[in-house]
Motif scaffolding. Structure first.
Motif, PDB file in Angstrom:
ATOM      1  N   LEU A   1       3.175  14.364  -8.058  1.00  0.00           N
ATOM      2  CA  LEU A   1       3.071  14.054  -6.635  1.00  0.00           C
ATOM      3  C   LEU A   1       3.103  15.301  -5.758  1.00  0.00           C
ATOM      4  N   ASN A   2       3.856  16.304  -6.181  1.00  0.00           N
ATOM      5  CA  ASN A   2       4.011  17.488  -5.342  1.00  0.00           C
ATOM      6  C   ASN A   2       4.634  18.601  -6.165  1.00  0.00           C
ATOM      7  N   LEU A  32      11.772  26.461  -7.475  1.00  0.00           N
ATOM      8  CA  LEU A  32      10.493  25.759  -7.524  1.00  0.00           C
ATOM      9  C   LEU A  32      10.751  24.315  -7.962  1.00  0.00           C
ATOM     10  N   VAL A  33      10.248  23.346  -7.208  1.00  0.00           N
ATOM     11  CA  VAL A  33      10.477  21.931  -7.543  1.00  0.00           C
ATOM     12  C   VAL A  33       9.141  21.223  -7.748  1.00  0.00           C
ATOM     13  N   MET A  34       9.161  20.221  -8.614  1.00  0.00           N
ATOM     14  CA  MET A  34       7.982  19.395  -8.884  1.00  0.00           C
ATOM     15  C   MET A  34       8.404  17.933  -8.887  1.00  0.00           C
ATOM     16  N   ASP A  35       7.683  17.118  -8.135  1.00  0.00           N
ATOM     17  CA  ASP A  35       7.936  15.683  -8.080  1.00  0.00           C
ATOM     18  C   ASP A  35       6.913  14.965  -8.951  1.00  0.00           C
ATOM     19  N   VAL A  36       7.418  14.125  -9.848  1.00  0.00           N
ATOM     20  CA  VAL A  36       6.561  13.412 -10.792  1.00  0.00           C
ATOM     21  C   VAL A  36       6.821  11.919 -10.674  1.00  0.00           C
ATOM     22  N   ARG A  37       5.767  11.147 -10.625  1.00  0.00           N
ATOM     23  CA  ARG A  37       5.893   9.693 -10.618  1.00  0.00           C
ATOM     24  C   ARG A  37       5.861   9.190 -12.053  1.00  0.00           C
ATOM     25  N   ILE A  38       6.865   8.411 -12.407  1.00  0.00           N
ATOM     26  CA  ILE A  38       6.878   7.827 -13.735  1.00  0.00           C
ATOM     27  C   ILE A  38       6.838   6.314 -13.591  1.00  0.00           C
ATOM     28  N   ARG A  39       6.606   5.656 -14.695  1.00  0.00           N
ATOM     29  CA  ARG A  39       6.546   4.204 -14.679  1.00  0.00           C
ATOM     30  C   ARG A  39       7.885   3.627 -14.264  1.00  0.00           C
ATOM     31  N   ASP A  40       7.832   2.634 -13.385  1.00  0.00           N
ATOM     32  CA  ASP A  40       9.073   2.019 -12.919  1.00  0.00           C
ATOM     33  C   ASP A  40       9.840   1.440 -14.085  1.00  0.00           C
ATOM     34  N   ARG A  41      11.127   1.567 -14.026  1.00  0.00           N
ATOM     35  CA  ARG A  41      11.955   0.943 -15.045  1.00  0.00           C
ATOM     36  C   ARG A  41      12.985   0.068 -14.353  1.00  0.00           C
ATOM     37  N   ALA A  42      13.269  -1.039 -14.948  1.00  0.00           N
ATOM     38  CA  ALA A  42      14.282  -1.951 -14.400  1.00  0.00           C
ATOM     39  C   ALA A  42      15.264  -2.268 -15.503  1.00  0.00           C
ATOM     40  N   LYS A  43      16.504  -1.976 -15.278  1.00  0.00           N
ATOM     41  CA  LYS A  43      17.536  -2.214 -16.269  1.00  0.00           C
ATOM     42  C   LYS A  43      18.613  -3.091 -15.685  1.00  0.00           C
ATOM     43  N   ARG A  44      19.175  -3.875 -16.540  1.00  0.00           N
ATOM     44  CA  ARG A  44      20.284  -4.677 -16.106  1.00  0.00           C
ATOM     45  C   ARG A  44      21.528  -3.820 -16.183  1.00  0.00           C
ATOM     46  N   ARG A  45      22.036  -3.535 -15.033  1.00  0.00           N
ATOM     47  CA  ARG A  45      23.200  -2.667 -14.950  1.00  0.00           C
ATOM     48  C   ARG A  45      24.434  -3.489 -14.662  1.00  0.00           C
ATOM     49  N   SER A  46      25.545  -3.090 -15.243  1.00  0.00           N
ATOM     50  CA  SER A  46      26.806  -3.744 -14.937  1.00  0.00           C
ATOM     51  C   SER A  46      27.406  -3.060 -13.727  1.00  0.00           C
ATOM     52  N   PRO A  47      27.302  -3.674 -12.532  1.00  0.00           N
ATOM     53  CA  PRO A  47      27.744  -2.979 -11.331  1.00  0.00           C
ATOM     54  C   PRO A  47      29.248  -2.877 -11.212  1.00  0.00           C
ATOM     55  N   LEU A  48      29.955  -3.703 -11.948  1.00  0.00           N
ATOM     56  CA  LEU A  48      31.400  -3.736 -11.805  1.00  0.00           C
ATOM     57  C   LEU A  48      32.030  -3.862 -13.182  1.00  0.00           C
ATOM     58  N   VAL A  49      32.819  -2.906 -13.578  1.00  0.00           N
ATOM     59  CA  VAL A  49      33.490  -2.963 -14.867  1.00  0.00           C
ATOM     60  C   VAL A  49      34.558  -4.052 -14.815  1.00  0.00           C
ATOM     61  N   ALA A  50      34.585  -4.890 -15.838  1.00  0.00           N
ATOM     62  CA  ALA A  50      35.549  -5.990 -15.842  1.00  0.00           C
ATOM     63  C   ALA A  50      36.973  -5.435 -15.887  1.00  0.00           C
ATOM     64  N   PRO A  51      37.892  -6.058 -15.160  1.00  0.00           N
ATOM     65  CA  PRO A  51      39.294  -5.607 -15.199  1.00  0.00           C
ATOM     66  C   PRO A  51      39.834  -5.649 -16.625  1.00  0.00           C
ATOM     67  N   ARG A  52      40.639  -4.649 -16.973  1.00  0.00           N
ATOM     68  CA  ARG A  52      41.206  -4.569 -18.325  1.00  0.00           C
ATOM     69  C   ARG A  52      42.711  -4.767 -18.270  1.00  0.00           C
TER      70      ARG A  52
END
Length: 867
Positions: free
Chosen positions: A563-564, A580-600
């Motif tokens: 991209l740049n 020096l920086v380079m911006d690259v577009r990669i294929r979108d990825r969607a992952k199921r993330r655990s937003p909250l760690v279960a209480p232990r």
């Protein structure tokens, strides 16, 4: 025929010219409205001028009211929705159809019916999708439904002679260009996600594919977002001179609700319900929260505005944490997705030694949103990895001599988990291989020998780098960044495929070597393909000398993803080289993330007084109940243990400690670094002795602050180690430091026999199959005739009862502090319960042996054989 259809359809608009298609509209069940609460659909058809239908109306209905009264090519275990019934009727008429329905409405059922028709009629069908990942997914799904399915993408070809071929739209266009013989046998082409035709760059692929298709091939178009469906159908009708139906439904099987969470708030507000009704009462409540926040900010002197709500607020906790907490409290499923559309890689200035500067580099990466930082001339010895304190960033490096050379790569905390392999070649080349979804890419940091060095050093560097690139398969992406110590010039001069024509200066011998190397290995120099101001091209500036010697090289086939690429003049990691920086577009990825760690449960408190209280409460609540099946026995006991543990020992809050800065990267050091950066920017603008002296003073003060902070931190560490608790933590500290120096914390990929990383699920399964076949068969020679006792011939009626002493001995041999299983009960609990616990476990084990049935909870465990 057209006039008859116009009379049937009172919804037609202005009068059409005689040579244009005629559009007929019909609504089933009820008229179209803002949002239908019933399963309805709208049917339209574009008919070419002069077209006369020859279909049997008793069997297929009419153009404006298609029906199907014959046998179905495919049966479904559910009742079809109206839009599915109308679409299938259009297919049975052997006419093209565009299906526009919301996500999860069931458009795939229409595509499957077209495939089933092709199988029934002994014809071939092509299913196209815009993405390789989607093609792979559809291939797996259709392979489970149909027997003869093939796959054709840019990476892999499976069963190219199959009846149903799944491919990307680019592959179909290539077949049309070549005049492939396969198309003579095709009856249907299914275009999934047809709205991609609106894409400015790739839309031409769909246009050309549709235009070049032979008229005998009928088409199925699927889309969830088609605003000009009627216009599209008329275009198809005009090109191929055949009817094209449009079937549209606005019914949502999954209700859609719109909630708003105010920045810094504490709750969700429903503003648009599932019937698309605006909830004014909730919106007024939402406005009240903003008024209260404004008043609160005013009382605090106006310090809480701006972007402050992005992080924590007065009540503690981030907004994201609060949203998840509210959703969990409402007992809704939480699914957080993130799409990585841009990756930023950077080449750090050579001479940026890592000693005392690692956290400063991390600070630049955070501010500039850099994911990968390629380092040169690190001047660190060894071939190791290093966690950069508590920042979450990780460094891989290699070096031979402390005074010169050395390269490394820093990866941010999000991407370091995807590193699957590390290669180091001398002290000038390091390679990281990452696997993201089904994509593999390699980040390379290289440091070419300087102009004054002997020729054999340069030849060896380029030969080593060539060997690295040749070992990388063609399907994998390559990002090579570093100081290549050459001038490639401002124009291409015969290297048009490599040089983009926007370079700097004049080409020298070393620059010509870079260009020839890139041309031979099919690479492109990224920072010559973007027209920039001179300040954004200069990578090295010393006195009056300005040059471009740092580059990013990528494969020509991947240039469309770049991209740049530019220089950031304001960063002051060193005084001469720039980032020096380079911006690259990669294929979108969607992952199921655990937003909250279960209480232990705080099992580490199971000692002393709490241990006695825990044991007493267990036996009081249990009351000796040990009757019933093994599953009942286990459920009652485990539930009682968990309940008492929560009451007695307590639970954690559900998240780990907040991210802290480095143990020596304190506020004083950070302020000194900020002052130094500002002085550098001022000197870069003015370039006079006054600003240079000011920058040198700020730089020396920063070095002094870093040294003092590190010394103070080490003094605190040494004092802590002198205590009794500190002595016990020495081993834990050494073990933790050793773990942080590992290249890979755990095995995250499967490789074939040649060491190539496998990313496709089918290849991974085949590799495991071959591995275990060799392990259990070819790897060991044995006589299968000795296995003469069949399972059904064994006598399980009588068995040796497990004794209490055996259970006691087994518990004694089990170590404390080990990870818990699905039951969340550690071994320390059973040791705490004493003799009564041993008796109960003995009864449980004997009941399992007697009934030959283990508790259901145990079946969720994964048993891994270790040889």
């Amino acid at each position: 025929m057209e006039m008859e259809k116009e009379k049937e359809s009172p919804t037609l608009g202005k009068r059409r010219e005689p040579d244009l298609p005629v559009t007929v509209t019909e609504t089933t069940s009820m008229p179209k409205k803002a949002r239908s609460s019933e399963r309805t659909c709208v049917h339209e058809v574009a008919v070419p001028s002069g077209y006369v239908s020859s279909k049997d109306e008793d069997l297929h209905g009419t153009l404006s009211n298609p029906l199907h009264n014959g046998p179905m090519a495919k049966s479904y275990p559910f009742t079809l929705d109206p839009f599915q019934q109308v679409s299938i009727a259009c297919l049975e008429r052997n006419e093209s159809v565009l299906v526009s329905a919301h996500t999860s409405d069931g458009k795939t059922a229409v595509a499957e019916y077209a495939i089933a028709m092709s199988f029934r009629d002994k014809q071939r069908v092509i299913y196209t999708s815009p993405l390789k990942a989607l093609s792979n997914q559809k291939y797996r799904e259709l392979s489970q439904e149909f027997t003869d399915v093939g796959l054709m993408t840019g990476d892999v070809t499976l069963s190219p002679n199959a009846t149903c071929l799944v491919m990307t739209t680019e592959i179909l266009r290539g077949m049309l260009y070549r005049g492939s013989e396969v198309l003579k046998e095709v009856a249907w082409v299914i275009f999934d996600e047809i709205h991609y035709m609106k894409d400015r760059e790739r839309g031409v692929v769909w246009e050309e594919s549709i235009i070049f298709l032979p008229p005998a091939i009928k088409m199925v178009f699927l889309s969830a977002t088609m605003s000009n469906a009627t216009e599209f159908a008329e275009w198809i009708c005009n090109i191929h001179k055949q009817p094209c139906h449009v079937v549209y439904t606005d019914f949502r099987p999954t209700p859609l609700q719109h909630y708003v969470f105010p920045m810094g708030g504490s709750g969700l507000y429903l503003v648009v319900d599932e019937n698309e009704q605006f909830r004014e009462d909730n919106f007024l409540k939402l406005q009240d929260t903003f008024t209260k926040q404004t008043l609160g900010d005013g009382k605090r002197g106006g310090k809480g505005g701006g972007r402050g709500g992005k992080g924590a607020n007065a009540s503690g906790g981030s907004d994201i944490y609060k949203i998840v907490k509210v959703v969990v409290r409402k007992q809704r499923a939480v699914w957080l997705e993130y799409s990585v559309k841009r990756v930023r890689a950077a080449a750090s200035p050579p001479g940026c030694t890592l000693t005392g500067k690692s956290m400063e580099i991390v600070d630049v990466m955070v501010r500039r949103k850099i994911n990968f930082m390629c380092l040169q001339e690190t001047k660190w010895t060894g071939e190791k990895a290093k966690e950069l304190d508590n920042s979450g960033f990780k460094l891989w490096y290699t070096g031979k001599i402390r005074s010169r050379n050395g390269v490394g790569i820093i990866v941010d905390k999000e991407w370091k988990k995807d590193v699957v392999d590390v290669r180091r070649i001398g002290d000038r080349i390091i390679v990281l291989k990452l696997v993201v979804g089904q994509d593999t890419f390699n980040v390379i940091s290289g440091y070419a020998p300087q102009v004054g060095l002997a020729e054999h050093f340069k030849v060896k560097f380029w030969e080593d780098l060539e060997g690295v690139l040749q070992d990388i398969p063609q399907g994998e992406k390559v990002f090579l960044g570093g100081d290549l110590n050459g001038h490639v010039g401002s124009v291409a001069r015969g290297f048009e495929g490599v040089h983009g024509g926007f370079g700097l200066g004049e080409m020298n011998g070393e620059g010509k070597s870079i260009l020839e190397f890139s041309e031979a290995l099919d690479l492109s120099i990224a920072n010559t393909w973007f027209k920039k101001r001179e300040e954004h091209l200069i990578t090295y500036k010393s006195g009056g000398t300005c040059s471009q010697i740092d580059f990013f090289l990528i494969r020509k086939s991947d240039r469309k993803y770049c991209l740049n690429c530019k220089v950031i003049p304001g960063e002051s990691l060193t005084t001469q080289h720039r980032v020096l920086v380079m911006d690259v577009r990669i294929r979108d990825r969607a992952k199921r993330r655990s937003p909250l760690v279960a209480p232990r449960i705080k099992w580490w408190h199971l000692k002393g007084e709490k241990q006695g209280i825990f044991q007493q409460k267990i036996w009081e609540g249990w009351c000796g109940q040990s009757q019933g099946s093994a599953n009942d026995m286990w459920n009652k006991m485990s539930q009682e243990i968990i309940k008492v543990a929560k009451e007695t020992l307590g639970e954690s809050r559900g998240f780990g400690p907040r991210g802290k800065e480095s143990w020596w990267w304190n506020e004083n050091v950070q302020s000194k670094v900020r002052v130094k950066n500002e002085c550098f920017k001022e000197w870069s603008r003015c370039r006079n002795s006054e600003t240079w002296d000011k920058y040198k003073i700020a730089r020396n003060e920063t070095k002094k602050a870093v040294s003092e902070a590190r010394a103070q931190a080490f003094d605190g560490l040494y004092q802590a180690l002198g205590t009794r608790d500190g002595e016990r933590s020495i081993y834990r500290l050494a073990k933790g430091r050793e773990r942080k120096t590992r290249d890979l914390d755990q095995v995250k990929c499967v490789k074939d026999e040649e060491g190539k990383v496998l990313v496709h699920e089918k290849d991974i399964k085949e590799r495991w199959k071959a591995y275990f076949h060799n392990l259990f068969n070819d790897g060991y020679g044995y006589d299968s005739s000795s296995l003469d006792t069949r399972e059904e011939d064994r006598n399980y009626k009588y068995y040796h009862r497990i004794q209490k002493q055996e259970v006691k001995e087994a518990l004694k041999r089990m170590s404390n502090g080990k990870a818990v299983g699905p039951d969340n009960i550690p071994i320390e609990v059973w040791k705490t319960l004493g003799d009564r616990g041993l008796e109960w476990l003995t009864e449980l084990f004997n009941e399992i042996m007697r009934s030959k049935r283990m508790p259901e909870e145990w079946r969720r465990s994964t048993l891994v054989p270790i040889y």
